[in-house]
Design a protein around this motif. Structure first.
Motif, PDB file in Angstrom:
ATOM      1  N   LEU A  22       0.873  -1.174   0.000  1.00 37.51           N
ATOM      2  CA  LEU A  22       0.000   0.000   0.000  1.00 37.51           C
ATOM      3  C   LEU A  22       0.910   1.224   0.000  1.00 37.51           C
ATOM      4  O   LEU A  22       1.815   1.320   0.824  1.00 37.51           O
ATOM      5  CB  LEU A  22      -0.863  -0.023   1.254  1.00 37.51           C
ATOM      6  CG  LEU A  22      -1.737   1.161   1.577  1.00 37.51           C
ATOM      7  CD1 LEU A  22      -2.793   1.373   0.508  1.00 37.51           C
ATOM      8  CD2 LEU A  22      -2.393   0.949   2.937  1.00 37.51           C
ATOM      9  N   VAL A  23       0.695   2.146  -0.958  1.00 30.93           N
ATOM     10  CA  VAL A  23       1.534   3.338  -1.062  1.00 30.93           C
ATOM     11  C   VAL A  23       0.653   4.579  -0.973  1.00 30.93           C
ATOM     12  O   VAL A  23      -0.358   4.688  -1.659  1.00 30.93           O
ATOM     13  CB  VAL A  23       2.330   3.353  -2.385  1.00 30.93           C
ATOM     14  CG1 VAL A  23       3.179   4.617  -2.482  1.00 30.93           C
ATOM     15  CG2 VAL A  23       3.208   2.118  -2.505  1.00 30.93           C
ATOM     16  N   PHE A  24       1.065   5.509  -0.128  1.00 33.90           N
ATOM     17  CA  PHE A  24       0.363   6.778   0.044  1.00 33.90           C
ATOM     18  C   PHE A  24       1.137   7.893  -0.644  1.00 33.90           C
ATOM     19  O   PHE A  24       2.354   8.004  -0.496  1.00 33.90           O
ATOM     20  CB  PHE A  24       0.241   7.129   1.535  1.00 33.90           C
ATOM     21  CG  PHE A  24      -0.637   6.201   2.304  1.00 33.90           C
ATOM     22  CD1 PHE A  24      -1.971   6.508   2.533  1.00 33.90           C
ATOM     23  CD2 PHE A  24      -0.139   5.007   2.788  1.00 33.90           C
ATOM     24  CE1 PHE A  24      -2.785   5.645   3.240  1.00 33.90           C
ATOM     25  CE2 PHE A  24      -0.933   4.136   3.508  1.00 33.90           C
ATOM     26  CZ  PHE A  24      -2.257   4.461   3.726  1.00 33.90           C
ATOM     27  N   ASP A  25       0.451   8.729  -1.394  1.00 30.04           N
ATOM     28  CA  ASP A  25       0.986   9.947  -2.007  1.00 30.04           C
ATOM     29  C   ASP A  25       2.335   9.745  -2.701  1.00 30.04           C
ATOM     30  O   ASP A  25       3.340  10.366  -2.345  1.00 30.04           O
ATOM     31  CB  ASP A  25       1.083  11.056  -0.957  1.00 30.04           C
ATOM     32  CG  ASP A  25      -0.275  11.553  -0.514  1.00 30.04           C
ATOM     33  OD1 ASP A  25      -1.225  11.483  -1.316  1.00 30.04           O
ATOM     34  OD2 ASP A  25      -0.400  12.014   0.622  1.00 30.04           O
ATOM     35  N   PRO A  26       2.358   8.917  -3.754  1.00 34.17           N
ATOM     36  CA  PRO A  26       3.624   8.645  -4.435  1.00 34.17           C
ATOM     37  C   PRO A  26       4.107   9.828  -5.280  1.00 34.17           C
ATOM     38  O   PRO A  26       3.335  10.442  -6.005  1.00 34.17           O
ATOM     39  CB  PRO A  26       3.284   7.455  -5.333  1.00 34.17           C
ATOM     40  CG  PRO A  26       1.844   7.627  -5.637  1.00 34.17           C
ATOM     41  CD  PRO A  26       1.240   8.208  -4.383  1.00 34.17           C
ATOM     42  N   HIS A  27       5.370  10.159  -5.156  1.00 36.64           N
ATOM     43  CA  HIS A  27       5.980  11.189  -5.995  1.00 36.64           C
ATOM     44  C   HIS A  27       6.988  10.520  -6.918  1.00 36.64           C
ATOM     45  O   HIS A  27       7.335   9.359  -6.749  1.00 36.64           O
ATOM     46  CB  HIS A  27       6.651  12.272  -5.140  1.00 36.64           C
ATOM     47  CG  HIS A  27       7.731  11.759  -4.244  1.00 36.64           C
ATOM     48  ND1 HIS A  27       8.995  11.450  -4.705  1.00 36.64           N
ATOM     49  CD2 HIS A  27       7.746  11.478  -2.922  1.00 36.64           C
ATOM     50  CE1 HIS A  27       9.746  11.025  -3.713  1.00 36.64           C
ATOM     51  NE2 HIS A  27       9.013  11.017  -2.608  1.00 36.64           N
ATOM     52  N   ASP A  28       7.458  11.265  -7.917  1.00 36.55           N
ATOM     53  CA  ASP A  28       8.421  10.702  -8.864  1.00 36.55           C
ATOM     54  C   ASP A  28       9.865  10.986  -8.474  1.00 36.55           C
ATOM     55  O   ASP A  28      10.784  10.502  -9.111  1.00 36.55           O
ATOM     56  CB  ASP A  28       8.148  11.213 -10.277  1.00 36.55           C
ATOM     57  CG  ASP A  28       8.360  12.715 -10.403  1.00 36.55           C
ATOM     58  OD1 ASP A  28       8.685  13.392  -9.406  1.00 36.55           O
ATOM     59  OD2 ASP A  28       8.189  13.218 -11.524  1.00 36.55           O
ATOM     60  N   GLY A  29      10.072  11.771  -7.433  1.00 33.93           N
ATOM     61  CA  GLY A  29      11.416  12.105  -6.992  1.00 33.93           C
ATOM     62  C   GLY A  29      12.038  13.217  -7.814  1.00 33.93           C
ATOM     63  O   GLY A  29      12.421  14.256  -7.290  1.00 33.93           O
ATOM     64  N   LYS A  30      12.120  13.031  -9.122  1.00 38.00           N
ATOM     65  CA  LYS A  30      12.808  13.977 -10.006  1.00 38.00           C
ATOM     66  C   LYS A  30      12.251  15.387  -9.927  1.00 38.00           C
ATOM     67  O   LYS A  30      13.010  16.346  -9.906  1.00 38.00           O
ATOM     68  CB  LYS A  30      12.723  13.494 -11.456  1.00 38.00           C
ATOM     69  CG  LYS A  30      13.407  12.190 -11.715  1.00 38.00           C
ATOM     70  CD  LYS A  30      13.245  11.819 -13.165  1.00 38.00           C
ATOM     71  CE  LYS A  30      13.178  10.321 -13.298  1.00 38.00           C
ATOM     72  NZ  LYS A  30      12.867   9.900 -14.630  1.00 38.00           N
ATOM     73  N   SER A  31      10.932  15.522  -9.894  1.00 42.29           N
ATOM     74  CA  SER A  31      10.319  16.858  -9.912  1.00 42.29           C
ATOM     75  C   SER A  31      10.585  17.641  -8.629  1.00 42.29           C
ATOM     76  O   SER A  31      10.332  18.833  -8.571  1.00 42.29           O
ATOM     77  CB  SER A  31       8.813  16.757 -10.165  1.00 42.29           C
ATOM     78  OG  SER A  31       8.183  16.031  -9.138  1.00 42.29           O
ATOM     79  N   MET A  32      11.111  16.964  -7.604  1.00 44.91           N
ATOM     80  CA  MET A  32      11.411  17.629  -6.329  1.00 44.91           C
ATOM     81  C   MET A  32      12.873  17.479  -5.944  1.00 44.91           C
ATOM     82  O   MET A  32      13.250  17.730  -4.816  1.00 44.91           O
ATOM     83  CB  MET A  32      10.519  17.066  -5.230  1.00 44.91           C
ATOM     84  CG  MET A  32       9.068  17.344  -5.490  1.00 44.91           C
ATOM     85  SD  MET A  32       8.027  16.571  -4.275  1.00 44.91           S
ATOM     86  CE  MET A  32       8.398  14.871  -4.557  1.00 44.91           C
ATOM     87  N   ASN A  33      13.700  17.039  -6.910  1.00 45.72           N
ATOM     88  CA  ASN A  33      15.124  16.855  -6.664  1.00 45.72           C
ATOM     89  C   ASN A  33      15.384  15.856  -5.526  1.00 45.72           C
ATOM     90  O   ASN A  33      16.252  16.063  -4.688  1.00 45.72           O
ATOM     91  CB  ASN A  33      15.808  18.195  -6.399  1.00 45.72           C
ATOM     92  CG  ASN A  33      17.285  18.148  -6.694  1.00 45.72           C
ATOM     93  OD1 ASN A  33      17.726  17.318  -7.487  1.00 45.72           O
ATOM     94  ND2 ASN A  33      18.053  19.008  -6.065  1.00 45.72           N
TER      95      ASN A  33
END
Length: 90
Positions: free
Chosen positions: A22-33
């Motif tokens: 179960l994953v909550f609020d996944p980000h891509d990493g790159k867009s936030m450095n």
């Protein structure tokens, strides 16, 4: 029953329990450095709201059977199963 909770930065965290991820609020990493979260094929993805830092990682995690719950407006949510549409309200 064993479980593992991991924090992946910002608001993203995962819970693994008995073979379910179960994953909550996944980000891509790159867009936030930030580093890209080292997760694949989540069973369930929950996005609390539609900001890039809370939902940009969906495509990195989903599979053909992933259930995705994401906020659609101020008081509604849509449940999507990739490949098979399914809707519900929170």
């Amino acid at each position: 029953m064993s479980y593992q909770i991991e924090f992946h930065g910002v608001a993203c965290f995962s819970i693994k329990c008995d073979g379910i991820t179960l994953v909550f609020d996944p980000h891509d990493g790159k867009s936030m450095n930030l580093p890209v979260p080292q997760l694949k094929n989540a069973d369930i993805i929950l996005c609390t709201h539609r900001h890039y830092d809370h939902n940009n990682g969906i495509d990195l995690l989903k599979s053909q059977t992933t259930i995705i719950l994401e906020e659609q407006s101020g008081d509604r949510s849509e449940e999507r199963r990739v490949g098979k549409e399914c809707r519900s309200r929170w």
